[in-house]
Every structure is written in C-alpha cells, then in structure tokens.
Motif scaffolding. Structure first.
Motif, PDB file in Angstrom:
ATOM      1  N   ARG A   1       0.838  -1.216   0.000  1.00 47.35           N
ATOM      2  CA  ARG A   1       0.000   0.000   0.000  1.00 47.35           C
ATOM      3  C   ARG A   1       0.871   1.263   0.000  1.00 47.35           C
ATOM      4  NH1 ARG A   1      -5.326   0.281   1.016  1.00 47.35           N
ATOM      5  NH2 ARG A   1      -6.480  -1.652   1.351  1.00 47.35           N
ATOM      6  N   ASP A   2       1.968   1.232   0.753  1.00 46.47           N
ATOM      7  CA  ASP A   2       2.870   2.385   0.773  1.00 46.47           C
ATOM      8  C   ASP A   2       3.475   2.630  -0.608  1.00 46.47           C
ATOM      9  OD1 ASP A   2       2.607   2.968   3.540  1.00 46.47           O
ATOM     10  OD2 ASP A   2       4.037   1.389   4.038  1.00 46.47           O
ATOM     11  N   MET A   3       3.820   1.551  -1.306  1.00 49.79           N
ATOM     12  CA  MET A   3       4.411   1.716  -2.634  1.00 49.79           C
ATOM     13  C   MET A   3       3.383   2.255  -3.620  1.00 49.79           C
ATOM     14  SD  MET A   3       7.489   1.090  -2.096  1.00 49.79           S
ATOM     15  CE  MET A   3       8.024   1.341  -3.778  1.00 49.79           C
TER      16      MET A   3
ATOM     17  N   ARG B   1       8.658 -12.457  -3.081  1.00 47.31           N
ATOM     18  CA  ARG B   1       7.867 -11.915  -4.184  1.00 47.31           C
ATOM     19  C   ARG B   1       7.343 -10.518  -3.865  1.00 47.31           C
ATOM     20  NH1 ARG B   1       6.173 -13.558  -8.898  1.00 47.31           N
ATOM     21  NH2 ARG B   1       4.238 -12.765  -9.811  1.00 47.31           N
ATOM     22  N   GLU B   2       7.031 -10.277  -2.596  1.00 48.83           N
ATOM     23  CA  GLU B   2       6.548  -8.939  -2.264  1.00 48.83           C
ATOM     24  C   GLU B   2       7.582  -7.875  -2.609  1.00 48.83           C
ATOM     25  OE1 GLU B   2       5.246  -5.998   1.380  1.00 48.83           O
ATOM     26  OE2 GLU B   2       5.525  -8.123   1.823  1.00 48.83           O
ATOM     27  N   LYS B   3       8.861  -8.198  -2.408  1.00 46.79           N
ATOM     28  CA  LYS B   3       9.926  -7.251  -2.736  1.00 46.79           C
ATOM     29  C   LYS B   3       9.917  -6.950  -4.248  1.00 46.79           C
ATOM     30  CE  LYS B   3      14.395  -6.492  -0.477  1.00 46.79           C
ATOM     31  NZ  LYS B   3      15.274  -5.921  -1.482  1.00 46.79           N
ATOM     32  N   LYS B   4       9.688  -7.989  -5.056  1.00 43.31           N
ATOM     33  CA  LYS B   4       9.621  -7.799  -6.512  1.00 43.31           C
ATOM     34  C   LYS B   4       8.414  -6.950  -6.899  1.00 43.31           C
ATOM     35  CE  LYS B   4      11.833 -12.244  -7.576  1.00 43.31           C
ATOM     36  NZ  LYS B   4      11.671 -13.548  -8.234  1.00 43.31           N
ATOM     37  N   ILE B   5       7.295  -7.204  -6.231  1.00 43.72           N
ATOM     38  CA  ILE B   5       6.088  -6.430  -6.517  1.00 43.72           C
ATOM     39  C   ILE B   5       6.307  -4.960  -6.187  1.00 43.72           C
ATOM     40  CG2 ILE B   5       3.710  -6.035  -5.747  1.00 43.72           C
ATOM     41  CD1 ILE B   5       3.460  -9.097  -5.436  1.00 43.72           C
TER      42      ILE B   5
ATOM     43  N   ALA C   1       6.414  -4.793 -19.106  1.00 46.64           N
ATOM     44  CA  ALA C   1       6.952  -6.046 -18.588  1.00 46.64           C
ATOM     45  C   ALA C   1       6.585  -6.262 -17.120  1.00 46.64           C
ATOM     46  CB  ALA C   1       8.472  -6.073 -18.747  1.00 46.64           C
ATOM     47  N   ASN C   2       6.236  -5.191 -16.424  1.00 46.61           N
ATOM     48  CA  ASN C   2       5.902  -5.287 -14.999  1.00 46.61           C
ATOM     49  C   ASN C   2       4.402  -5.444 -14.757  1.00 46.61           C
ATOM     50  OD1 ASN C   2       8.550  -5.070 -14.080  1.00 46.61           O
ATOM     51  ND2 ASN C   2       8.480  -2.834 -14.038  1.00 46.61           N
TER      52      ASN C   2
ATOM     53  N   LEU D   1       3.029  -8.137 -12.162  1.00 38.53           N
ATOM     54  CA  LEU D   1       3.408  -7.858 -10.771  1.00 38.53           C
ATOM     55  C   LEU D   1       2.647  -6.653 -10.227  1.00 38.53           C
ATOM     56  CD1 LEU D   1       7.268  -8.465 -10.836  1.00 38.53           C
ATOM     57  CD2 LEU D   1       5.576  -9.776  -9.547  1.00 38.53           C
ATOM     58  N   VAL D   2       2.491  -5.618 -11.049  1.00 42.71           N
ATOM     59  CA  VAL D   2       1.741  -4.433 -10.606  1.00 42.71           C
ATOM     60  C   VAL D   2       0.282  -4.803 -10.357  1.00 42.71           C
ATOM     61  CG1 VAL D   2       0.984  -2.104 -11.216  1.00 42.71           C
ATOM     62  CG2 VAL D   2       3.298  -2.857 -11.810  1.00 42.71           C
ATOM     63  N   LEU D   3      -0.301  -5.570 -11.272  1.00 41.49           N
ATOM     64  CA  LEU D   3      -1.690  -6.015 -11.105  1.00 41.49           C
ATOM     65  C   LEU D   3      -1.838  -6.825  -9.823  1.00 41.49           C
ATOM     66  CD1 LEU D   3      -4.589  -6.361 -12.160  1.00 41.49           C
ATOM     67  CD2 LEU D   3      -3.779  -8.363 -13.453  1.00 41.49           C
ATOM     68  N   GLU D   4      -0.881  -7.695  -9.569  1.00 41.69           N
ATOM     69  CA  GLU D   4      -0.913  -8.516  -8.361  1.00 41.69           C
ATOM     70  C   GLU D   4      -0.857  -7.638  -7.109  1.00 41.69           C
ATOM     71  OE1 GLU D   4       1.716 -12.148  -6.366  1.00 41.69           O
ATOM     72  OE2 GLU D   4       1.859 -11.754  -8.529  1.00 41.69           O
ATOM     73  N   GLY D   5       0.023  -6.641  -7.145  1.00 38.47           N
ATOM     74  CA  GLY D   5       0.142  -5.750  -6.002  1.00 38.47           C
ATOM     75  C   GLY D   5      -1.128  -4.945  -5.764  1.00 38.47           C
ATOM     76  N   LEU D   6      -1.722  -4.420  -6.840  1.00 39.91           N
ATOM     77  CA  LEU D   6      -2.960  -3.650  -6.712  1.00 39.91           C
ATOM     78  C   LEU D   6      -4.095  -4.530  -6.188  1.00 39.91           C
ATOM     79  CD1 LEU D   6      -2.798  -1.550 -10.012  1.00 39.91           C
ATOM     80  CD2 LEU D   6      -2.283  -0.779  -7.696  1.00 39.91           C
ATOM     81  N   THR D   7      -4.114  -5.782  -6.611  1.00 44.00           N
ATOM     82  CA  THR D   7      -5.147  -6.717  -6.149  1.00 44.00           C
ATOM     83  C   THR D   7      -4.982  -7.013  -4.660  1.00 44.00           C
ATOM     84  OG1 THR D   7      -5.235  -7.728  -8.353  1.00 44.00           O
ATOM     85  CG2 THR D   7      -6.178  -8.984  -6.526  1.00 44.00           C
ATOM     86  N   ILE D   8      -3.751  -7.288  -4.252  1.00 46.29           N
ATOM     87  CA  ILE D   8      -3.485  -7.579  -2.840  1.00 46.29           C
ATOM     88  C   ILE D   8      -3.900  -6.406  -1.957  1.00 46.29           C
ATOM     89  CG2 ILE D   8      -1.603  -7.896  -1.160  1.00 46.29           C
ATOM     90  CD1 ILE D   8      -0.140  -9.516  -3.334  1.00 46.29           C
ATOM     91  N   ALA D   9      -3.630  -5.195  -2.432  1.00 46.09           N
ATOM     92  CA  ALA D   9      -3.905  -3.990  -1.640  1.00 46.09           C
ATOM     93  C   ALA D   9      -5.355  -3.528  -1.745  1.00 46.09           C
ATOM     94  CB  ALA D   9      -2.970  -2.864  -2.075  1.00 46.09           C
TER      95      ALA D   9
END
Length: 611
Positions: free
Chosen positions: A499-501, A551-555, A566-567, A570-578
């Motif tokens: 969320r911070d990122m 994996r969180e570090k990569k996200i 190319a990202n 990972l960005v979609l995954e991060g937005l979904t998690i948050a």
C-alpha cells in the motif's frame, strides 16, 4: 606543494619497483579494484599517504584468486600486507538486490568482473598460506562494515566478525589513513601488528581465555555472536550499542565474544583537520588508470575531473553506512586546496573545462559546523539536521563553485553529488544560486513519501520534499532549457508495505516525477535498516516492523515502474493484494490498463525472465 619521492604511479610490477630502486616494498596493498591513481580510489589514496609518511608501497590490483602466483609477483613486504575487497563490498559488487549475479563491475578494466565473492576472506586466506608469518592488515568497506557479528543478506545468515574468520592480525575500519600510518610506524619500530591494541580506528582479537585479563577503562561488552544469532532482541541491542559508540570523543572500547576468539574494537579515529585533509588530497594523483591497462575503468569516467570537498555525513539515514564508516562529523578541505586541485586539471590533456562535481556524501554539507564537534563530536541523542546549533556552510560552498569558474580554462563547476534538499535555505536566491551549478538534473533523495516509511528510514517527511519540489518548479518558470528534479527512491525497505508503494506511485503520477532512479533496498552489513530487516524489529523501539521479502519485494519494485509493460502482472498482483483495483483501467488516474487474460499471461511470461 611538492612531494619528493612520490612516483608517477605506485608500482604494480617487479620491474617498476626496480626502476624506483626498491628491492622490497614496506607495504603491499592488495585490492579487489583495478589500480586507478585518483583520490576517489582507496588504494591510490592510502598508498600515497603512506608514501608521504616515508614508506614504500606497491599494489597488487585484482589478483587472480585461482592463481596463487598472482599474489607472489612482488615478493613479500618488509612490514605487512594491507588487504581490501575494493571500493564496494564484494557481495554488493557481484550480486543484485535480487541475488542475481551481475554481468559487470565498474571497478574492473572494461567492466569485466574479476573480484571473488567475499574477496577479503579469499585474499587473506591465500596470502596467509603463501606468506606464513607475514602480518596482514584488512580494511576497506567490506572489512569495515563486517567488523562485528553481522547479518549477511546473500547467505541469509548471521555471520561472525570478518576478523574472526580471516587469518589477519588487525582490522582497520573507517577511512583508515591515520590508523594505517600509525600501524606502519609501530611495525617499523619492531612492534608486531597482532600486539597493537591501542590504535584508534582498529579492531583486534585475542583468545577467549585472555579476555578476563583485559584492563580497559569503560570496556563495553556487546551481546556475543551466539546471542545475536539466536535472539533478534540481542541483535538489535548490539547494533544500538555499536551505533552509540561511533563518536571518537566519547565512544567506548567494544568487546564481542565469538566461539573461538574475542573481537575488540577501539574507538574510531579522530576526524581529520582541514590541514590534514588538504595534505591528503594535495598529493600528486595522476587521475588516470595505471598505464598497463588497455581498457578504461568505467568507475573513473564520471569522476576523473571531480573534487572531493569533504567527508562525513550527519544525515544518519538508516539504510546508509556512511556514518558507520566516515563518521557524522563533517571534515572539510580549505577553499584554497580545492581551487588548487581544480587548477591542476588544466595540465591534463583530457580536461575540457568541465568540473563534473565538487562534493561529498551530501554535496551541500561542505563547511557545515557545530561548536560541539571539536569538543565532543556529534551528539548521539539528537539529529544534527534539525539542531539550531548547526552552522550551515552553503554560502561558502556556492562561493567556492563561483571561484572555481573564474579559474582560466574552467568553463563550469557542477554539483554532481546528491543534495540534502531539507538543508537548502528556503530563500529563492539560494536555490537559484545552486541551480546555476546544476547541469540539467538536480539529484535529491526523498526515498519515499509515506510517514511510516520515512520514519523507518530516518528521512524527512513528505512536507519537506513538497515545499522544496514546489520551489524548484517555480524556479523553472520561463527557463529554457529547463532543469529537471531527479528524485532517488527506494522500494522494499523495512516498514514499507505494498500500500505504501502504491501511495508513492500515485504521488509520482500526480506530480509528474516518474523516474528510473529506483533502488531496491539491499541489506548492507552494519546499517540500522539491515538490523530491522534481519530481526523484524525496529531497533529504536523493539517493536515488530513489516519486512518485505521474496515476491513482495519484486512487486514493490515493479510498482515504481508501473509504466513498463513487462511489470504488468506484478503491478496487477500488487494492486489486487492492496484492494486497489480502482487503479486498473483506462480512465484518467489509473496506473495500468485493463487487459484480457491472454495479454496478462503473456506479460507475466515476459516478466518472469526480467525478475
């Protein structure tokens, strides 16, 4: 100033020693870097300082650790070997933050990697086996930051002090000139380095059975290796004690027990005075790689015509090791010394009139001063950056740059180092004066924008950066060509969540500051942030702190490069998690577009190879 007896280049071969009439050098420096005769490179600086003190010095740069004969080319030294892994910790040099092997090394000819992993240990083991009985001193950034039991990111373990593992007699930590010259003088007088136990800026070792006989006033015992390995709280306690004793005026002697040895650190060396700094940087450096190299050394190219104006940093960013290595007290050269060095550039046929940088760890700390520094060093209970007793040297610094541009043959004197934006006075005139010495891009390091993360980093909060950013943008009104603000940012730092990122990405989107200057946090030994990463605890409070890994570090890193296709996955995954799928779509303000499932799978496959 003349320096009789200083060779044009320090010798690296037997033939060069013979040309100088030297049968056996007093000291042989072994380094993981190529030999570049420039004050930004430690072997050159230390070698010339030792030569200036009356000792003959030779260098074996980047010996082949698979060929023992490469360590024997100069024979054995009269006093000792001085071994360093190079300007960068060898593991940082050889691996990315994702623990992937790097394909290049800026400190090697042509950028081709040559240093082994854990270079100090590898070199020291070989030298000890080849030259039994010859004293060995280890130093440089790798030894300096691994001088106590420490967390090693690359093996994900708590390792012993490097002095407990290395067959060396002494470890020099910090910048090293004073300690190394003292060791050399004592050795010439017949004292064995292993018995030199009172030199500031050094670490020594004794058998465990002798520890009880030590008679050292105010000796402070750290939690031992076994304790810090097993207990996160003991690791944090050890780090806090080490950090509080970095002051050379008030620091205590520190002792840490290891299974087979006891490590003892003397207080740090005292900061160099201005006259001492002038002498160190006034030595006859050639500002070039040794003539034997057929290819350029990439690390030299951007700094060849730069000037080191000062040392030290009182910013105390938790992820940075400068205060643990150079100290917090600012050690500045005189304007006369700096201007003399710049004037000397004109003798170099490659000088085109551009001084690429005049600076230090933070360029605008030059000549900063606190009346307490000369009496008792930097305070350990308050931050210099916000202390009203600190006297800024910003105007002396800017006047120095102006004077440099008055030297015949000098067209521009630029600020190439990063600037502490929170230390720039709020008046418009000062900022405009700084911008006259900025070439296109002004580099600053907010690192992050959310309060929890900046607090974990010990960085100013976003309000400081916003004020500066707005003042910078105002300064660009009507300016052609305009200049650009380049913020250095960090992902994956302890305390930082996905969320911070995302908040940081939104801030960059809204301010137009999208940048490629992103560093994925790498836990380097002996920093406060590494203590948090290794233990999961805030070293200041003892409370748990979120630590992104795997994996969180990569996200997190991918989110700051959300525009790179190319990202996407990972960005979609991060937005979904948050729970921020509102940022996926084609409307204004979205970070990434909506895609069909087939496109997502293709992006994911492409991304796998990049990460």
């Amino acid at each position: 100033m003349t320096h009789p007896g200083q060779p044009r280049f320090l010798p690296v071969t037997r033939e060069e020693l013979e040309e100088l009439g030297i049968r056996q050098p007093d000291i042989i420096i072994i380094s993981g870097d190529a030999y570049v005769d420039h004050p930004s490179f430690a072997p050159a600086l230390l070698g010339r300082v030792l030569w200036d003190a009356g000792f003959t010095v030779a260098i074996i740069p980047q010996p082949d650790h698979k060929d023992p004969g490469s360590f024997c080319t100069l024979g054995k030294p009269g006093l000792f070997f001085a071994i360093s892994g190079g300007s960068v910790d060898s593991m940082v040099s050889n691996y990315t933050a994702a623990r992937k092997k790097r394909a290049d090394d800026a400190y090697s000819p042509g950028g081709v990697p040559k240093r082994p992993d854990r270079a100090v240990l590898v070199y020291t083991d070989l030298v000890h086996s080849l030259f039994p009985g010859v004293p060995i001193i280890i130093g440089g950034i790798e030894a300096s930051l691994r001088r106590f039991a420490h967390y090693d990111y690359w093996s994900d373990t708590i390792r012993q002090s490097i002095l407990a593992d290395a067959p060396a007699d002494l470890l020099v930590y910090g910048m090293g000139e004073t300690a190394l010259c003292t060791i050399a003088k004592n050795a010439r007088a017949g004292v064995e380095p292993k018995n030199m136990h009172d030199i500031p800026g050094t670490v020594w070792k004794i058998p465990p059975k002798e520890a009880g006989n030590l008679d050292i006033p105010d000796l402070c015992t750290l939690p031992g290796y076994s304790d810090v390995k097993e207990s996160p709280h003991e690791f944090c306690l050890a780090h806090s004690i080490i950090a509080k004793n970095q002051n050379p005026f008030t620091g205590k002697t520190l002792l840490q027990r290891h299974p087979k040895t006891v490590i003892v650190q003397n207080p740090p060396s005292f900061p160099l005075k201005t006259s001492e700094m002038d002498r160190v940087y006034g030595l006859p450096y050639q500002r070039a790689e040794h003539p034997s190299y057929k290819e350029e050394i990439p690390a030299l190219i951007p700094v060849r015509f730069s000037v080191i104006s000062h040392r030290g940093c009182y910013g105390n960013c938790n992820f940075c090791a400068i205060s643990m290595h150079q100290g917090s007290v600012i050690q500045s050269r005189s304007p006369e010394s700096i201007l003399s060095e710049i004037a000397s550039f004109r003798k170099n046929p490659g000088f085109a009139g551009i001084v690429s940088d005049v600076g230090g760890p933070s360029a605008n700390m030059y000549m900063d001063m606190c009346p307490e520094w000369e009496k008792r060093g930097a305070c350990t209970d308050r931050e210099c950056t916000t202390c009203p007793r600190l006297r800024s040297g910003i105007h002396e610094y800017l006047n120095l740059l102006d004077e440099a541009e008055q030297i015949a043959g000098v067209k521009h004197a630029f600020i190439g180092s990063g600037l502490r934006y929170d230390l720039i006075p709020p008046d418009e005139g000062c900022l405009n004066h700084i911008l006259r010495h900025i070439s296109g891009q002004m580099k600053v390091a907010p690192e992050h924008i959310t309060k929890t993360v900046t607090r974990a980093m010990n960085k100013p909060d976003i309000n400081h950066f916003d004020r500066f950013r707005k003042a910078f943008e105002k300064s660009q009104d009507g300016k052609k060509p305009r200049q650009y603000l380049v913020p250095y940012l960090m992902s994956g730092h302890p305390g930082c969540t996905i969320r911070d990122m995302i908040s940081l990405a939104e801030y960059l989107r809204d301010t137009g500051l999208y940048t490629r200057q992103v560093q994925d946090f790498t836990p380097a030994p002996l920093t406060a942030s590494t203590s948090m990463y290794a233990t999961g605890l805030d070293h200041r409070t003892g409370k748990p702190v979120h630590v992104p890994k795997g994996r969180e570090k990569k996200i997190q890193r991918a989110i700051l490069h959300w525009k790179d296709p190319a990202n996407y996955q990972l960005v979609l995954e991060g937005l979904t998690i948050a729970g921020r799928k509102d940022l996926v779509g084609n409307k204004a303000g979205c970070l990434i577009p909506a895609r069909k499932s087939g496109e997502i799978r293709a992006a994911s496959k492409k991304n796998r190879g990049l990460l």
